[in-house]
Enzyme design. Structure first.
Site, short mmCIF file in Angstrom:
data_model
loop_
_atom_site.label_atom_id
_atom_site.label_comp_id
_atom_site.label_asym_id
_atom_site.label_seq_id
_atom_site.Cartn_x
_atom_site.Cartn_y
_atom_site.Cartn_z
N SER A 186 1.03 -1.35 0.21
CA SER A 186 -0.44 0.38 -0.08
C SER A 186 0.72 1.51 -0.19
CB SER A 186 -0.24 -0.11 1.38
OG SER A 186 -1.89 1.26 0.86
N ASP A 407 -8.62 -5.36 -5.42
CA ASP A 407 -8.34 -4.18 -5.07
C ASP A 407 -8.90 -3.33 -6.31
OD1 ASP A 407 -7.50 -1.98 -3.30
OD2 ASP A 407 -5.28 -2.69 -4.35
N HIS A 463 -6.82 -5.44 -0.77
CA HIS A 463 -5.79 -4.94 -1.36
C HIS A 463 -4.47 -5.77 -0.87
CE1 HIS A 463 -3.85 -0.99 -0.84
NE2 HIS A 463 -4.09 -1.25 0.05
#
Length: 486
Positions: A186, A407, A463
């Site tokens: 991320s 995601d 994600h």
């Protein structure tokens, strides 16, 4: 006699090394403890867990808390991975509990005040030594000694992580020879490339200790603010969340910029409003999972740019046949707050008393807000790391970039776009990779001189891919570390 001489020479060398290390760092404060048991886990831990603090920055005012787990395979030979968690400001304990740590929440057995734990059969520590760090100060159990210590930035976070790693290795010199990889997911796509660059630069000028850096690993990374966020609409169109007509109209009227409509461009504004209505009930972390509203608003791992849940009138069918509450992944996150804030847990982990008020998964005082330059405690001073990736292509390095293909936070289409901008020759064309005879995702490999980049999608993952597809993600890591095709 010769054997004795060599042994003595080695012994004197190690004594000299420790004396030198003590002289250089005797003014520094460290703490490290071996943790044999954890509340909620039955019996002694079947893996070696160490926790502690390493001070960084001016006067070591920032105290970074870490968890270190020896490889369950061969600690002496297996690689060393430094894992950083995104946000910024999200605790690595969330990664340990829900993604790739050796222990996880046992939901079926968690009914008391302290949730029970179980062994994770797909832990990445099966094949690697991993340091999980709460960074920067104000994240997880990490803290600052004064108010100024809580003010940081992208570039400072990268430098602090570098300082942490060097000091940690001086305390654990047996791992200096292990292959080193820097990893995260991320938002750490902004932090890790400059950190890796710093490590290579430090080695070039002979900075001690020399780090045996081999490469880096990034999952669903934020790499370029415009490309990654702009790609959300392209992804939504590809996944049939937007019609062809609406997508093409928006692309034309907004001139390809879906983030910020030009003032007075009513056609673009209208299209974006229609798109917002289409996507407001989509769970961005995994578009196949149910929309759960904003139960953890202000603490959730995802960007807070989704609309709040809206109460629609219950129709006659729902009145006649009540629909059971949808399963929500966020329901599991309650356990982490309960567990991490229990006094018995903090005592077991050797968390210093009085250093934090409450453990939270993500500290929203620094969490990234799209379109902002800073928060009260964090400055977003790196907008893109594409140029840093380009610089790293001239190093002797390996990179693994992976994306959960469902995601929509940082979609795979944006990742593929910036990878193409690196201009790397394709060594292995796009194709499937398999686990247990089933397609686990798709992969492509690039190379340039001594640099190699492997890109992989993880089919059906969101994600944080290891949370959704733990078996496939571990298989991907094992194969990549061994240097074999996925």
């Amino acid at each position: 006699m010769l054997i004795y001489y060599r042994t003595s020479l080695m012994a004197w060398f190690m004594i000299y090394y420790y004396i030198l290390t003590f002289a250089l760092f005797s003014h520094l404060t460290f703490s490290q403890s071996i943790v044999d048991t954890l509340p909620g886990f039955p019996g002694e831990l079947p893996f070696k867990l160490e926790t502690g603090y390493v001070g960084v920055g001016e006067s070591e005012n920032v105290q970074l808390f870490y968890y270190f787990i020896d490889s369950e395979n061969n600690p002496k030979e297996d690689p060393l991975i430094l894992w950083l968690t995104g946000g910024p400001g999200c605790s690595c304990l969330s990664v340990l509990l829900y993604q790739m740590g050796p222990f996880a929440i046992n939901y079926t057995g968690s009914t008391g005040e302290v949730p029970t734990l179980r062994v994770n059969p797909y832990a990445w520590t099966k094949v690697a030594n991993i340091i999980f760090v709460d960074q920067p100060a104000g994240t997880g159990y990490s803290y600052g000694k004064n108010q100024d210590s809580y003010m940081t930035s992208d570039s400072l976070s990268a430098s602090s992580s570098h300082e942490f790693l060097k000091k940690w290795l001086l305390l654990h010199p047996r791992f200096l020879a292990n292959s080193l990889y820097i990893a995260g997911d991320s938002y750490t796509g902004i932090i890790i490339p400059p950190l890796v660059q710093e490590i290579y630069n430090g080695n070039e000028v002979g900075a001690e200790p020399l780090l045996n850096i081999k490469g880096y690993i990034l999952g669903n990374p934020l790499t370029d603010h415009f490309i990654n966020f702009n790609s959300r609409l392209t992804f939504a169109h590809r996944m049939a969340l937007l019609s062809d007509n609406l997508y093409e109209s928006t692309k034309t009227n907004c001139k390809g910029n879906f983030l910020f409509a030009e003032p007075g461009n009513l056609l673009c504004h209208n299209d974006l409003q229609r798109i917002a209505k289409c996507l407001e009930k989509i769970q961005m972390s995994n578009i196949l999972e149910p929309w759960c509203g904003s139960k953890f608003k202000g603490k959730n791992l995802l960007p807070s740019d989704q609309s709040s849940a809206e109460s629609y009138p219950t129709d006659i069918l729902q009145q006649l046949h009540p629909v059971p509450k949808s399963w929500c992944r966020d329901d599991h996150k309650v356990y982490s707050y309960t567990w991490a804030n229990a006094n018995t847990v903090k005592e077991a982990l050797r968390v210093r008393e009085g250093t934090i008020l409450e453990w939270i998964r993500c500290n929203m005082t620094m969490f990234y807000v799209r379109g902002k330059e800073r928060t009260d405690s964090y400055i977003y001073d790196i907008k893109s790391t594409i140029d840093t990736h380009k610089n790293l292509t001239h190093r002797r390095a390996r990179a693994l970039i992976y994306s959960g293909d469902h995601d929509m936070v940082f979609p795979h289409v944006g990742t593929e776009e910036w990878i193409k901008l690196l201009g790397l020759p394709v060594e292995k064309e796009w194709g499937p990779w398999f686990v247990d005879g089933q397609i686990a995702g798709f992969t492509e490999r690039y190379s340039h001189n001594n640099y190699e980049l492997t890109y992989a999608t993880v089919k059906g993952a969101g994600h944080n891919a290891p949370e959704y597809k733990p078996k496939e993600s571990l298989a991907m890591l094992i194969r990549w570390l061994k240097g074999v095709r996925l």
